[in-house]
Every structure is written in C-alpha cells, then in structure tokens.
Design a protein around this motif. Structure first.
Motif, PDB file in Angstrom:
ATOM      1  N   ARG A 161      10.829 -13.223  -9.540  1.00 15.43           N
ATOM      2  CA  ARG A 161      11.579 -11.955  -9.855  1.00 15.43           C
ATOM      3  C   ARG A 161      11.063 -10.623  -9.300  1.00 15.43           C
ATOM      4  O   ARG A 161      11.709  -9.619  -9.309  1.00 15.43           O
ATOM      5  CB  ARG A 161      11.434 -11.827 -11.410  1.00 15.43           C
ATOM      6  CG  ARG A 161      12.040 -13.103 -12.151  1.00 15.43           C
ATOM      7  CD  ARG A 161      11.853 -12.940 -13.604  1.00 15.43           C
ATOM      8  NE  ARG A 161      12.858 -14.045 -14.316  1.00 15.43           N
ATOM      9  CZ  ARG A 161      12.794 -14.323 -15.514  1.00 15.43           C
ATOM     10  NH1 ARG A 161      11.842 -13.719 -16.437  1.00 15.43           N
ATOM     11  NH2 ARG A 161      13.486 -15.423 -16.031  1.00 15.43           N
ATOM     12  N   PHE A 162       9.932 -10.759  -8.587  1.00 19.77           N
ATOM     13  CA  PHE A 162       9.599  -9.885  -7.790  1.00 19.77           C
ATOM     14  C   PHE A 162       8.725 -10.382  -6.525  1.00 19.77           C
ATOM     15  O   PHE A 162       8.308 -11.460  -6.460  1.00 19.77           O
ATOM     16  CB  PHE A 162       8.730  -8.854  -8.591  1.00 19.77           C
ATOM     17  CG  PHE A 162       7.395  -9.189  -9.173  1.00 19.77           C
ATOM     18  CD1 PHE A 162       6.412  -9.101  -8.607  1.00 19.77           C
ATOM     19  CD2 PHE A 162       7.460  -9.880 -10.636  1.00 19.77           C
ATOM     20  CE1 PHE A 162       5.257  -9.811  -9.134  1.00 19.77           C
ATOM     21  CE2 PHE A 162       6.352 -10.464 -10.989  1.00 19.77           C
ATOM     22  CZ  PHE A 162       5.038 -10.096 -10.234  1.00 19.77           C
ATOM     23  N   LEU A 163       8.551  -9.330  -5.479  1.00 17.37           N
ATOM     24  CA  LEU A 163       7.930  -9.914  -4.349  1.00 17.37           C
ATOM     25  C   LEU A 163       6.798  -9.078  -4.049  1.00 17.37           C
ATOM     26  O   LEU A 163       5.836  -9.405  -3.183  1.00 17.37           O
ATOM     27  CB  LEU A 163       8.695  -9.966  -2.979  1.00 17.37           C
ATOM     28  CG  LEU A 163       9.979 -11.021  -3.172  1.00 17.37           C
ATOM     29  CD1 LEU A 163      10.704 -10.821  -2.025  1.00 17.37           C
ATOM     30  CD2 LEU A 163       9.410 -12.452  -3.182  1.00 17.37           C
ATOM     31  N   TYR A 187       8.595 -23.035   4.367  1.00 17.59           N
ATOM     32  CA  TYR A 187       8.656 -21.529   4.557  1.00 17.59           C
ATOM     33  C   TYR A 187       7.843 -21.077   5.826  1.00 17.59           C
ATOM     34  O   TYR A 187       7.955 -21.233   6.840  1.00 17.59           O
ATOM     35  CB  TYR A 187       8.211 -20.763   3.426  1.00 17.59           C
ATOM     36  CG  TYR A 187       8.342 -19.380   3.348  1.00 17.59           C
ATOM     37  CD1 TYR A 187       9.403 -18.552   4.210  1.00 17.59           C
ATOM     38  CD2 TYR A 187       7.640 -18.502   2.493  1.00 17.59           C
ATOM     39  CE1 TYR A 187       9.468 -17.385   4.254  1.00 17.59           C
ATOM     40  CE2 TYR A 187       7.816 -17.097   2.565  1.00 17.59           C
ATOM     41  CZ  TYR A 187       8.628 -16.636   3.532  1.00 17.59           C
ATOM     42  OH  TYR A 187       9.006 -15.250   3.719  1.00 17.59           O
ATOM     43  N   GLU A 188       6.515 -20.747   5.328  1.00 20.07           N
ATOM     44  CA  GLU A 188       5.807 -20.066   6.598  1.00 20.07           C
ATOM     45  C   GLU A 188       4.576 -21.099   7.022  1.00 20.07           C
ATOM     46  O   GLU A 188       3.592 -20.528   7.674  1.00 20.07           O
ATOM     47  CB  GLU A 188       5.041 -18.802   6.007  1.00 20.07           C
ATOM     48  CG  GLU A 188       5.972 -17.627   5.848  1.00 20.07           C
ATOM     49  CD  GLU A 188       5.525 -16.215   5.479  1.00 20.07           C
ATOM     50  OE1 GLU A 188       5.897 -15.544   5.615  1.00 20.07           O
ATOM     51  OE2 GLU A 188       4.533 -16.403   4.470  1.00 20.07           O
ATOM     52  N   GLY A 247      23.097 -13.267 -10.360  1.00 17.12           N
ATOM     53  CA  GLY A 247      23.024 -12.045 -10.330  1.00 17.12           C
ATOM     54  C   GLY A 247      21.629 -11.636  -9.520  1.00 17.12           C
ATOM     55  O   GLY A 247      20.916 -10.619 -10.262  1.00 17.12           O
ATOM     56  N   VAL A 248      21.213 -12.411  -8.688  1.00 10.90           N
ATOM     57  CA  VAL A 248      19.809 -12.047  -7.987  1.00 10.90           C
ATOM     58  C   VAL A 248      19.825 -10.774  -7.237  1.00 10.90           C
ATOM     59  O   VAL A 248      21.035 -10.403  -6.561  1.00 10.90           O
ATOM     60  CB  VAL A 248      19.686 -13.204  -7.238  1.00 10.90           C
ATOM     61  CG1 VAL A 248      18.373 -13.076  -6.248  1.00 10.90           C
ATOM     62  CG2 VAL A 248      19.491 -14.644  -7.879  1.00 10.90           C
ATOM     63  N   PRO A 249      18.910  -9.682  -7.427  1.00 13.17           N
ATOM     64  CA  PRO A 249      19.039  -8.572  -6.823  1.00 13.17           C
ATOM     65  C   PRO A 249      19.251  -8.748  -5.168  1.00 13.17           C
ATOM     66  O   PRO A 249      18.391  -9.957  -4.628  1.00 13.17           O
ATOM     67  CB  PRO A 249      17.637  -8.026  -7.127  1.00 13.17           C
ATOM     68  CG  PRO A 249      17.243  -8.627  -8.471  1.00 13.17           C
ATOM     69  CD  PRO A 249      17.769 -10.046  -8.361  1.00 13.17           C
ATOM     70  N   ASP A 250      19.475  -8.001  -4.477  1.00 11.87           N
ATOM     71  CA  ASP A 250      19.663  -8.034  -3.106  1.00 11.87           C
ATOM     72  C   ASP A 250      18.293  -8.209  -2.236  1.00 11.87           C
ATOM     73  O   ASP A 250      18.389  -9.067  -1.277  1.00 11.87           O
ATOM     74  CB  ASP A 250      20.132  -6.750  -2.512  1.00 11.87           C
ATOM     75  CG  ASP A 250      21.683  -6.432  -3.040  1.00 11.87           C
ATOM     76  OD1 ASP A 250      22.354  -7.314  -3.276  1.00 11.87           O
ATOM     77  OD2 ASP A 250      22.189  -5.121  -2.547  1.00 11.87           O
ATOM     78  N   ALA A 262      17.767 -11.700  -0.133  1.00 16.14           N
ATOM     79  CA  ALA A 262      17.358 -11.727   1.284  1.00 16.14           C
ATOM     80  C   ALA A 262      16.237 -12.503   1.542  1.00 16.14           C
ATOM     81  O   ALA A 262      16.095 -13.250   2.449  1.00 16.14           O
ATOM     82  CB  ALA A 262      17.018 -10.271   1.841  1.00 16.14           C
ATOM     83  N   PHE A 263      15.100 -12.797   0.561  1.00 16.83           N
ATOM     84  CA  PHE A 263      14.058 -13.351   0.751  1.00 16.83           C
ATOM     85  C   PHE A 263      14.478 -14.788   0.564  1.00 16.83           C
ATOM     86  O   PHE A 263      14.004 -15.666   1.255  1.00 16.83           O
ATOM     87  CB  PHE A 263      13.078 -12.956  -0.474  1.00 16.83           C
ATOM     88  CG  PHE A 263      11.887 -14.204  -0.597  1.00 16.83           C
ATOM     89  CD1 PHE A 263      11.067 -14.044   0.173  1.00 16.83           C
ATOM     90  CD2 PHE A 263      12.136 -15.007  -1.912  1.00 16.83           C
ATOM     91  CE1 PHE A 263       9.929 -15.396  -0.076  1.00 16.83           C
ATOM     92  CE2 PHE A 263      10.984 -15.856  -1.967  1.00 16.83           C
ATOM     93  CZ  PHE A 263       9.967 -16.246  -1.151  1.00 16.83           C
ATOM     94  N   LEU A 264      15.350 -15.217  -0.503  1.00 15.55           N
ATOM     95  CA  LEU A 264      15.661 -16.440  -0.371  1.00 15.55           C
ATOM     96  C   LEU A 264      16.326 -17.037   0.732  1.00 15.55           C
ATOM     97  O   LEU A 264      16.163 -18.275   0.994  1.00 15.55           O
ATOM     98  CB  LEU A 264      16.549 -16.675  -1.552  1.00 15.55           C
ATOM     99  CG  LEU A 264      15.902 -16.550  -3.264  1.00 15.55           C
ATOM    100  CD1 LEU A 264      17.147 -16.666  -4.181  1.00 15.55           C
ATOM    101  CD2 LEU A 264      14.991 -17.291  -3.272  1.00 15.55           C
TER     102      LEU A 264
END
Length: 296
Positions: free
Chosen positions: A5-7, A78-79, A183-186, A190-192
């Motif tokens: 929900r936050f990064l 991922y990384e 409704g995932v925020p922009d 972008a992260f996903l």
C-alpha cells in the motif's frame, strides 16, 4: 499479486545486497531504532508474484522488538538475479538458498523464519531439510500442499503464458487489468509493472508450476522440533482457512487468524500481523532458552 500500500521505507529500514556463494540477494533490512539488537533475527520470504516490499508495512514494528529483520527477494525474483535454468527454482533449490541466508544472517544465533504463500513452501523446505536449526517457523497464508481455487488457475495460466507471450504481454493482459480494477494508485501500479518485468521468466514459470504441484509435507514438518505458527487471514482465497487450521492442528502449531485480512496479512492488517509475530517469537525464544542446559 501481493500489492504493497506504500513504498516509502520507514525509519530504520534500508535496502541491502546480501553477498553469498550462490550470488547476490536483494533485501530490505530493518534494525531497532536504538541501534541495539537484543533478540534473535528474523528472515522473511515472499510469495510467487511478490517481493521483499510486501513486508514494508511490518518491518519497522518487527525491528523495534529488538531484532534485525531481513526481507529478501528469492533467486530470480525482482531485484535478485537468477539463471535461465528452471531447475534453479524448485522449492528444494530455493530452500537451500534460505538455509544459506539464515546461516549468514544468524551467525551463532538461530533465525526466526517466515514464509508467505509460495514463500511458505520454500521456507518449509529449509526447515525440513535439516541443514539449519531455526528459532521458529511461521507459515503465513500458506498451506500444506498445492494452492487451490482461483489462485491455482492463475498460476497455471502463468506457467503457460510466460514462456509463450513474455512478461510484458502477461502484464498487460493479466496483472494490469486486475490492478486497475482494484483502484491501485499510479505509483504502486508503476512499481507492480517494474517488479513483474524484472522477474526471470524461467523463475516465474517454474515457481508457478511448483505452487500448483507441491505435495503435502506436513508429516515431515511435524517431525522437526521447531516452534511453528500458522498465521492467515480470515478471508484467505489461496489456501482455505479451514485447510490452514487443519494443518496447524496436525502440526500441533500455534494458530492466529487475522481479522479482516485475506491472502496477504502483512499488507492488509500489518499491526495485527506484526504483533502476532513478535508475541510468537518472544515466546519461542523463552522456551528455547529455558530448555538449554545450564551454562550454555
């Protein structure tokens, strides 16, 4: 897909690269605000389409209990880079990576191990293979055998479409529509996308196959003397709650049902999840320390 929900990393949490004989693993490391580590460390393992970022919301709280806490990207995820060989991504091979990370992280101290979803199957391999004595083991939203229901269907689709279509097309046809509908925020969207496209295609397809073909190892896990917790959301749509409850009973494990949460309790109910983990870890440490012979 587990969706943070936050990064923004909380105070005391920082990205790290963990160098091992098997390569470099990307991680998020959390340390107590005091800078003093008083308790045994913890290692957190994410699920199939997830990453270390799935644990962002609980890392600071876990570390404030006096621990170093490490959330990692699995090999090929991922990384953390990985080879094109599908054999590198069996649960057994990934479990061996967890053994290695635990040894490097813990030193002389045993490590608390947490595996979310597919990460629980991987972490279970590390527990069952007997190479490492863990302080405790938590299965978070993870079941005894192959995943079922709509998540199993999604994994079978990944097995087929990732090799045929590539990750970009799979993002546009599968993941992006679901995220937009939710409704995932922009910035999270972008992260996903960035995270999915950074995965090794061989890793994603192979892990998807593992999660729908894994056999039940409950009997083997029951033979391992390690404090075990089964923690899951009351609305889990991966392994049904009743399946996870039955697994906990078969293991003689502690069990916590997280109210209001579904398949990703660390994202959906972080404070409840973190509090349950800290309580379990403290109790496990007390039992293990009390059982040690005098003078050790």
């Amino acid at each position: 897909m587990s969706t943070p929900r936050f990064l923004t990393l909380p105070p005391g949490v920082a990205p790290q690269k963990i160098e091992t004989p098997q390569g470099t693993f990307a991680a998020l490391e959390a340390l107590p605000g005091s800078g003093v580590v008083e308790r045994w460390p913890a290692l957190l393992v994410p699920g199939l389409t997830g990453s270390k970022e799935d644990f962002i919301a609980i890392l600071q709280t876990l570390a404030q209990s006096g621990r170093r806490v490490l959330a990692v990207d699995l090999r090929g995820q991922y990384e953390t880079p990985g080879p094109d060989d599908p054999g590198a991504y069996t649960c057994a091979a990934l479990g061996a990576d967890i053994d290695l990370l635990a040894h490097l992280m813990g030193g002389d101290d045993p490590v608390h191990l947490v595996g979310h979803s597919f990460g629980g199957l991987v972490a279970r391999e590390a527990v069952v293979d007997g190479r490492t004595r863990f302080a405790s083991f938590t299965l978070m939203g993870s079941g005894p055998a192959a995943i079922v229901g709509t998540r199993a269907q999604h994994s079978r689709t990944l097995m087929k479409e990732v090799p045929e279509l590539g990750l970009e097309e799979v993002w546009h046809s599968r993941f992006e529509p679901d995220a937009l509908n939710a409704g995932v925020p922009d910035d999270i969207l972008a992260f996903l996308r960035k995270r999915l496209l950074a995965n090794s295609p061989a890793a994603l397809a192979s892990m998807a196959e593992q999660v729908v073909t894994m056999h039940d190892r409950t009997d083997e896990l029951r033979q391992i003397e390690v404090p075990t917790l089964v923690l899951y959301g009351e609305h889990d749509d991966g392994w049904p709650p009743e399946t996870q409850s039955a697994m906990a009973a078969a293991l003689g494990a502690d069990s916590v049902v997280v109210p209001g949460a579904a398949h990703s309790p660390a994202v959906e109910a972080p404070e409840t999840t973190a509090a349950a983990l800290v309580t379990f870890w403290n109790a496990a440490e007390s039992r293990l320390l009390d059982s040690r012979p005098a003078g050790l």
